[in-house]
Scaffold this motif. Structure first.
Motif, PDB file in Angstrom:
ATOM      1  N   GLU A  33     -42.229 -39.078  -5.611  1.00 37.32           N
ATOM      2  CA  GLU A  33     -40.786 -38.831  -5.618  1.00 37.32           C
ATOM      3  C   GLU A  33     -40.292 -38.473  -7.014  1.00 37.32           C
ATOM      4  OE1 GLU A  33     -36.832 -38.393  -4.389  1.00 37.32           O
ATOM      5  OE2 GLU A  33     -38.734 -38.367  -3.276  1.00 37.32           O
ATOM      6  N   ARG A  37     -38.426 -34.900  -8.040  1.00 39.16           N
ATOM      7  CA  ARG A  37     -37.120 -34.838  -8.705  1.00 39.16           C
ATOM      8  C   ARG A  37     -37.195 -34.051 -10.007  1.00 39.16           C
ATOM      9  NH1 ARG A  37     -33.751 -40.461  -7.929  1.00 39.16           N
ATOM     10  NH2 ARG A  37     -34.049 -40.680  -5.680  1.00 39.16           N
ATOM     11  N   ARG A  40     -37.629 -30.333  -9.376  1.00 42.26           N
ATOM     12  CA  ARG A  40     -36.332 -29.788  -8.962  1.00 42.26           C
ATOM     13  C   ARG A  40     -35.451 -29.506 -10.175  1.00 42.26           C
ATOM     14  NH1 ARG A  40     -31.467 -30.095  -9.227  1.00 42.26           N
ATOM     15  NH2 ARG A  40     -31.690 -31.868 -10.647  1.00 42.26           N
ATOM     16  N   ALA A  89     -33.999 -31.257  -3.465  1.00 39.57           N
ATOM     17  CA  ALA A  89     -35.360 -31.594  -3.876  1.00 39.57           C
ATOM     18  C   ALA A  89     -36.345 -31.490  -2.719  1.00 39.57           C
ATOM     19  CB  ALA A  89     -35.385 -33.007  -4.473  1.00 39.57           C
ATOM     20  N   THR A 137     -38.605 -42.665 -14.271  1.00 35.96           N
ATOM     21  CA  THR A 137     -38.007 -42.424 -12.953  1.00 35.96           C
ATOM     22  C   THR A 137     -38.670 -43.287 -11.896  1.00 35.96           C
ATOM     23  OG1 THR A 137     -37.478 -40.147 -13.575  1.00 35.96           O
ATOM     24  CG2 THR A 137     -37.496 -40.649 -11.226  1.00 35.96           C
ATOM     25  N   GLU A 165     -30.366 -41.013 -14.399  1.00 31.31           N
ATOM     26  CA  GLU A 165     -30.783 -39.644 -14.706  1.00 31.31           C
ATOM     27  C   GLU A 165     -31.003 -39.388 -16.187  1.00 31.31           C
ATOM     28  OE1 GLU A 165     -32.183 -36.156 -14.911  1.00 31.31           O
ATOM     29  OE2 GLU A 165     -31.931 -37.129 -12.976  1.00 31.31           O
ATOM     30  N   ARG A 408     -29.691 -43.303  -4.788  1.00 28.22           N
ATOM     31  CA  ARG A 408     -30.885 -42.765  -4.130  1.00 28.22           C
ATOM     32  C   ARG A 408     -30.615 -42.268  -2.717  1.00 28.22           C
ATOM     33  NH1 ARG A 408     -34.468 -48.047  -4.669  1.00 28.22           N
ATOM     34  NH2 ARG A 408     -34.010 -47.360  -6.771  1.00 28.22           N
TER      35      ARG A 408
END
Length: 608
Positions: A33, A37, A40, A89, A137, A165, A408
């Motif tokens: 994941e 991210r 993306r 994403a 992350t 972020e 999330r």
């Protein structure tokens, strides 16, 4: 006696097994994941900066090929104002030879290294930063996370540590090269781990303390340390046969002490020019900037910003002893300017002053290096006012970075604040713009003054319903610039003056505010279904127009620097980092290093 007792090395190895808990977040699911991210974000931001040129396949589908053409990235995207690429994403797939491959951010940069301009020297360090960003992350994905609605009602530090972020534009934004796995859990802001600062005594002949006009060294230290702490530190010096009056007290990041000062400054310690005093009693939380701490034991006390020789997002995060010397005077000057300006005062703008600073000068490193060397930035600190005492009843604080946060589940914190406020979205936005954008406009047009007003440098004051009441700017002395080479400035303040070409001056609004913050906020509110992006930019234009009407005496300045111009230069942040990820720009001449690539259509132009 056991075998482990007899062999210290074996005992240390046994102890290290306890750190397995620090690796619990590194699992296949969280890693996959995190990579999705980050790929993306890389596709979106590098396309925005025109490093990538996706091929349009139709129906909102796009394709990016690797340098050799063997690997393809396919995805869907919506293109918004300011050439913002909104990429889901879960739409991204990676292909080679007709088969689908898992997404891997490190592979992405290797496959596109030539397209992205990554040199042989920069690439491995950049990949280390990318891997560290991925690990951060994964850590955030592994821990319980408050929902956007919960954060919209949360206290200041819960919001601060709840951010996931980092900088919205930089792809490698959580490198933190220097932290090991255990130190990450101790010092990263998202870990929310209480920290006690290490205190040193610094011989006055080798250290410089400066402060604002309303305090002095003794009063300042008495405010920051309890009588018991001061007595304990003085007793330590006396026990060594030293006179406490010959020393300044200096707070240090524990990482810096353990990893740098205790070794690199060993000669200073041996000569008693520096003396280790021990930990202070107060507990602090690291802020988003990693080297700044908020006092949770007594929130009315100052933040402490410390030097830390960790590479993060294009800079070694040290603090210059030379820069610290003028810091309080610069803050006093700016606070007075705001207080004397009726328009700035009317917006509610305040700053939290960097009230006192201290720097230690290592004579040998200074003799061996130039003024830009990280070896001159290893031991310094500043104290920044806390915003807590300024709050009125019913007011609370939130970092402005939180406006870009999505949880999330994809829910937006900004949208949650709008909903909680009960106001129409345009009205909520206008309250925010009056508090944040209007002071920036007036500073520019009336005073040739520009801030670095990104999300981590601004604190919003909210009412109980979540409506913005006013803004607090911070990180002043190293970030502000007066773009007038003939400005009449007091001697200690003159270093903030810069000769910036006219065609680049308004980038302090177009780039730093529109492209680097509003671009994301507009997309976030649009994606949430809270406010269409056209309505967002119309509200921004109305704010600019209303401010212009307030200052008819500045009409010539508006003609010279037109906020409604059709286009403005695209200034690219990632290109800076991809070119040199250890010193992106010269802070004494930041405009000289900018990477300007073409132009962006100004979203205000249709509303002129």
């Amino acid at each position: 006696m056991t075998a482990t007792d007899r062999h210290p090395a074996a005992r240390r190895l046994t102890d290290r097994r306890l750190t397995d808990r620090h690796l619990a977040h590194l699992r296949p699911d969280t890693w996959a994941e995190a990579n999705r991210r980050l790929v993306r974000k890389a596709l979106a931001e590098f396309t925005h900066e025109r490093l990538l040129t996706p091929e349009h396949l139709g129906d909102g589908r796009y394709l990016v090929r690797s340098d050799d053409g063997a690997v393809e990235y396919r995805f869907t995207a919506r293109r918004l104002r300011l050439d913002h690429w909104q990429i889901p994403a879960d739409s991204i797939t990676r292909h080679r030879d007709g088969g689908e491959l898992p997404l891997d951010a490190v592979d992405f940069f290797i496959e596109l290294r030539t397209t992205l301009g990554l040199s042989d020297q920069v690439l491995p360090v950049y990949l280390e930063e990318i891997t560290s960003t991925l690990a951060g992350t994964a850590y955030k994905l592994d821990r319980p996370e408050p929902t956007a609605a919960e954060l919209a009602a949360a206290d200041f530090q819960s919001v601060e540590t709840g951010m996931t972020e980092g900088h919205p534009g930089f792809v490698a934004n959580n490198g933190r090269i220097g932290f090991n796995g255990e130190e990450y859990h101790r010092y990263a802001p998202e870990a929310a781990h209480p920290v006690r600062l290490v205190w040193l005594a610094a011989q006055r002949a080798h250290s410089v303390f400066t402060c604002g006009a309303d305090t002095d060294y003794e009063r300042h230290i008495a405010q920051e340390l309890s009588p018991a702490e001061r007595d304990r530190f003085a007793a330590r010096l006396t026990a060594l046969g030293l006179d406490p009056a010959d020393y300044h007290l200096l707070p240090v990041h524990p990482w810096q002490w353990e990893n740098k000062l205790s070794v690199t400054f060993a000669g200073e310690l041996a000569a008693r020019r520096l003396v280790l005093l021990g930990e202070g009693d107060d507990e602090y939380l690291a802020q988003q900037s990693i080297r700044t701490f908020f006092n949770t034991t007594d929130p009315t006390r100052h933040y402490v910003k410390t030097a830390i020789s960790v590479l993060n997002m294009g800079f070694m995060r040290g603090l210059s002893a030379a820069y610290m010397e003028a810091t309080p005077a610069i803050n006093d000057w700016l606070a007075e300017l705001i207080e004397q300006d009726a328009i700035l005062r009317g917006t509610g703008l305040t700053i939290i002053r960097e009230h006192a600073a201290i720097g230690y000068r290592h004579r040998q490193f200074e003799a061996a290096t130039d003024r830009y060397s990280p070896y001159r930035k290893m031991l310094a600190a500043l104290w920044r006012e806390s915003p807590v005492p300024s709050l009125a009843p019913g007011e609370r604080l939130a970092t402005m970075a939180s406006l870009l946060h999505t949880d999330r589940h994809g829910d937006s914190l900004a949208a949650a604040l709008v909903s909680r406020s009960g106001l129409p979205p345009e009205q909520w936005l206008r309250r925010y713009l009056d508090a944040y954008l209007t002071p920036l406009l007036h500073s520019f047009y009336a005073h040739d003054l520009a801030f670095m007003p990104h999300g981590e440098n601004v604190i919003l004051v909210l009412d109980e319903a979540g409506t913005v009441q006013r803004a607090i700017f911070k990180d002043i002395a190293e970030e502000i610039v007066v773009m007038n080479p003939t400005a009449d400035l007091p001697e200690p303040v003159q270093r903030v003056r810069a000769d910036v070409p006219d065609h680049m001056k308004l980038l302090s609004i177009f780039t730093d505010v529109f492209d680097c913050f509003f671009r994301y906020l507009a997309a976030t509110l649009d994606e949430a279904g809270t406010l269409p992006e056209d309505a967002f930019w119309r509200t921004v234009a109305e704010t600019v127009t209303d401010y212009r009407a307030q200052v008819p005496e500045l009409a010539d300045k508006f003609t010279r620097f037109d906020p409604f111009t059709e286009t403005f230069p695209l200034s690219c942040l990632n290109r800076l980092q991809l070119r040199n990820n250890q010193q992106m720009v010269d802070l004494t001449d930041p405009s000289a290093a900018l990477q300007l690539i073409g132009h962006l259509p100004n979203p205000l132009a249709p509303h002129a």
